[in-house]
Design a protein around this motif. Structure first.
Motif, PDB file in Angstrom:
ATOM      1  N   THR A 247       0.923  -1.120   0.147  1.00  0.00           N
ATOM      2  CA  THR A 247       0.112  -0.011   0.009  1.00  0.00           C
ATOM      3  C   THR A 247       0.864   1.327   0.065  1.00  0.00           C
ATOM      4  O   THR A 247       1.975   1.348   0.540  1.00  0.00           O
ATOM      5  CB  THR A 247      -0.996   0.165   1.360  1.00  0.00           C
ATOM      6  OG1 THR A 247      -0.187  -0.109   2.312  1.00  0.00           O
ATOM      7  CG2 THR A 247      -1.760  -1.218   1.257  1.00  0.00           C
ATOM      8  N   ASP A 249       1.489   5.049   1.342  1.00  0.00           N
ATOM      9  CA  ASP A 249       1.122   5.872   2.229  1.00  0.00           C
ATOM     10  C   ASP A 249       2.594   6.853   2.472  1.00  0.00           C
ATOM     11  O   ASP A 249       3.481   6.823   1.897  1.00  0.00           O
ATOM     12  CB  ASP A 249       0.775   5.157   3.653  1.00  0.00           C
ATOM     13  CG  ASP A 249      -0.005   5.983   4.187  1.00  0.00           C
ATOM     14  OD1 ASP A 249      -0.192   7.235   4.601  1.00  0.00           O
ATOM     15  OD2 ASP A 249      -0.897   5.272   4.915  1.00  0.00           O
ATOM     16  N   ALA A 255       0.128  -0.468   6.313  1.00  0.00           N
ATOM     17  CA  ALA A 255      -1.057  -0.867   6.211  1.00  0.00           C
ATOM     18  C   ALA A 255      -1.734  -1.097   7.651  1.00  0.00           C
ATOM     19  O   ALA A 255      -1.627  -2.354   8.001  1.00  0.00           O
ATOM     20  CB  ALA A 255      -1.639  -1.602   5.256  1.00  0.00           C
ATOM     21  N   LEU A 275      -6.317  -0.377   4.056  1.00  0.00           N
ATOM     22  CA  LEU A 275      -6.016  -0.173   2.714  1.00  0.00           C
ATOM     23  C   LEU A 275      -6.039  -1.426   1.780  1.00  0.00           C
ATOM     24  O   LEU A 275      -5.723  -1.589   0.812  1.00  0.00           O
ATOM     25  CB  LEU A 275      -4.767   0.581   2.314  1.00  0.00           C
ATOM     26  CG  LEU A 275      -4.935   2.125   2.954  1.00  0.00           C
ATOM     27  CD1 LEU A 275      -3.300   2.694   2.816  1.00  0.00           C
ATOM     28  CD2 LEU A 275      -5.936   2.773   2.354  1.00  0.00           C
ATOM     29  N   VAL A 276      -6.211  -2.635   2.673  1.00  0.00           N
ATOM     30  CA  VAL A 276      -6.057  -3.819   2.103  1.00  0.00           C
ATOM     31  C   VAL A 276      -7.504  -4.631   2.069  1.00  0.00           C
ATOM     32  O   VAL A 276      -7.852  -5.173   0.946  1.00  0.00           O
ATOM     33  CB  VAL A 276      -5.350  -4.671   3.002  1.00  0.00           C
ATOM     34  CG1 VAL A 276      -5.012  -6.122   2.548  1.00  0.00           C
ATOM     35  CG2 VAL A 276      -3.748  -4.166   2.929  1.00  0.00           C
ATOM     36  N   GLU A 297      -9.191  -1.343  -4.216  1.00  0.00           N
ATOM     37  CA  GLU A 297      -8.117  -0.864  -4.624  1.00  0.00           C
ATOM     38  C   GLU A 297      -6.915  -1.798  -4.173  1.00  0.00           C
ATOM     39  O   GLU A 297      -5.754  -1.406  -4.571  1.00  0.00           O
ATOM     40  CB  GLU A 297      -7.679   0.605  -3.688  1.00  0.00           C
ATOM     41  CG  GLU A 297      -8.846   1.520  -4.147  1.00  0.00           C
ATOM     42  CD  GLU A 297     -10.214   1.518  -3.414  1.00  0.00           C
ATOM     43  OE1 GLU A 297     -10.976   2.533  -3.567  1.00  0.00           O
ATOM     44  OE2 GLU A 297     -10.283   0.558  -2.460  1.00  0.00           O
ATOM     45  N   THR A 326     -11.627   1.716   0.014  1.00  0.00           N
ATOM     46  CA  THR A 326     -11.019   2.133   1.079  1.00  0.00           C
ATOM     47  C   THR A 326     -11.210   3.730   1.428  1.00  0.00           C
ATOM     48  O   THR A 326     -11.732   4.460   0.561  1.00  0.00           O
ATOM     49  CB  THR A 326      -9.315   2.296   0.693  1.00  0.00           C
ATOM     50  OG1 THR A 326      -9.023   3.075  -0.185  1.00  0.00           O
ATOM     51  CG2 THR A 326      -8.860   0.690   0.518  1.00  0.00           C
ATOM     52  N   ASP A 327     -11.096   4.199   2.767  1.00  0.00           N
ATOM     53  CA  ASP A 327     -10.623   3.232   3.743  1.00  0.00           C
ATOM     54  C   ASP A 327     -11.640   2.196   4.395  1.00  0.00           C
ATOM     55  O   ASP A 327     -12.994   2.720   4.174  1.00  0.00           O
ATOM     56  CB  ASP A 327      -9.939   4.093   5.007  1.00  0.00           C
ATOM     57  CG  ASP A 327      -8.853   4.584   4.708  1.00  0.00           C
ATOM     58  OD1 ASP A 327      -8.185   4.439   3.727  1.00  0.00           O
ATOM     59  OD2 ASP A 327      -8.416   5.585   5.505  1.00  0.00           O
TER      60      ASP A 327
END
Length: 438
Positions: A247, A249, A255, A275-276, A297, A326-327
């Motif tokens: 992810t 960031d 994540a 985010l997963v 995503e 997400t989120d």
């Protein structure tokens, strides 16, 4: 000897599997449509026009450093009218509301230990029922303190929260105050009690770890905790095309998990890695960790741009699911019968709530949104809680949702609050044909 840290790899090569996948892999490789369902993004929007809140709590304003985040519903078994909704407001502490959404108690956050240290920041809250303290059975509100990297523990006594956190109970993830100030600290939380004891699962801000804590009576009217073990969820994932994905960031941030829900009947924990996707694992953090569903995503390539101070994304390769945007945040469970019910997950990216069965392979039921009614609808929801007992004004149970974009008429300032919904309204007006507990 119980291991202090369990990475997914340490549990075993087959520890991470996608529910329903034929071949387990040490890094999950989900199909383009997780769970095999055929619901498209936005599919449920037209089916949720009748899902409206009955009332809302007062607005909390960004200008006052007050930010509504997570609710927990305490049911007064002696007098349901006295039930409470206990909520966090981050740097503004905690607020307790009655069933009419009126503030009945405010709790300030802890002050910063030193001038340059971080102050207290209450993030997520959950309840434990029937905890034995000094020979009496009491109900507890347990809250994660991101600013202090510890817990706040409160007895619910005659409709009021009274703190009983043991002094010097200890930090959860940090070894020093300097580490606390870096804010890789306590974040999401779920709490429960079983025949073996009282526990809390606490996630770590900006990291993939989740810690299991056991709560204990210290013998002086206070409650402390011990860290039993930690589980590190993956930060990298193998994609079907052979690539490796992580992810995107800010530098040094990974994540994280915030939304956590525990199905006490089966001893299963659900972890929302923002985010997963949604993971399921034994609540004691042993056994196999499985992905229930992944975000749309999932696998989206992105790189942090220092000049823009944000991630720049490429084209979505379509490796993720087709439900969660997400989120992925607030998780909560509505039980309909023994071992049956629904897991609700906030899909912030499209202001919807995904519904999964809690039994078997967590089949996706559908999604719903709230719409404007007596009060405005809910957007970007962080936290949620639901109970399956009817309360005054809330047939079938009470569902409380955080509203991340509360919009009082006539105001341009940003505010947040909580919305109260009757489960019967959700069950009957979402178009999902949901069950109601007897």
């Amino acid at each position: 000897m119980i291991p202090r840290l369990l990475t997914v790899a340490a549990i075993g090569a087959s520890a991470i599997v996608l529910v329903g996948a034929a071949q387990p892999h040490p890094n999950p490789q989900p199909p383009a449509h997780a769970n095999g369902h055929a619901y498209a993004y936005g599919h449920s929007k037209s089916k949720a026009e009748g899902v409206t809140a009955k009332l809302e709590t007062p607005a909390l304003w960004d200008a006052d450093d007050a930010d509504a985040d997570d609710p927990a519903i305490w049911v007064d078994e002696d007098d349901a009218e006295n039930s409470l909704v206990i909520t966090t407001a981050k740097e503004a502490g905690m607020n307790v509301y009655d069933l009419e959404g009126q503030l009945v108690q405010h709790i300030d956050p802890k002050p910063a230990p030193r001038e340059d240290d971080a102050p207290g920041r209450y993030n997520n809250v959950d309840l434990i029922h029937g905890f034995e303290l000094d020979g009496d059975e009491v109900d507890l509100a347990v809250v994660s303190d991101k600013g202090m990297d510890d817990l706040g523990i409160f007895v619910i006594d005659d409709g009021e929260l009274v703190e009983v956190t043991a002094p010097g109970a200890g930090r959860i993830f940090s070894a020093s105050q300097e580490e606390v100030n870096e804010e890789h600290t306590a974040y999401g939380l779920a709490a429960w009690q079983d025949d073996d004891g009282a526990y809390a699962l606490v996630s770590r801000n900006s990291e993939t770890e989740v810690a299991l804590l056991e709560l204990s009576d210290k013998g002086d009217g206070t409650i402390g905790w011990d860290v039993v073990r930690e589980l590190a969820l993956p930060a990298e994932f193998a994609m079907p095309d052979g690539s490796t994905w992580t992810t995107c960031d800010d530098p040094g941030q990974y994540a994280q998990v915030e939304g956590i829900a525990v199905d006490e009947e089966s001893g299963t924990a659900y972890l929302g890695q923002e985010l997963v996707g949604i993971w399921k694992v034994d609540a004691d953090l042993t056994g196999e960790a499985e992905l229930v569903d992944t975000a749309i995503e999932f696998g989206l390539p992105g790189a942090y741009d220092a000049e823009l101070d944000e991630c720049v994304y490429g084209e979505n390769p379509g490796f993720g699911g087709d439900v969660l945007r997400t989120d992925i945040e607030g998780l909560t469970i509505y039980e309909t019968d023994e071992g049956e019910g629904y897991l609700l997950a906030s899909s912030q990216g499209d202001d919807s709530f995904a519904v999964y069965e809690i039994e078997d392979d967590n089949a996706y039921v559908g999604s719903f949104r709230t719409s404007d009614g007596v009060v405005d609808s809910t957007q970007h929801s962080d936290g949620a809680d639901v109970v399956n007992v009817s309360l005054p004004g809330f047939d079938g149970g009470l569902l409380v949702l955080q509203d991340g974009d509360n919009t009082p008429e006539g105001s341009d300032e940003e505010s947040t609050n909580f919305k109260y919904l009757a489960w019967e309204d959700v069950a009957e007006n979402s178009g999902l044909d949901l069950d109601i507990a007897d």
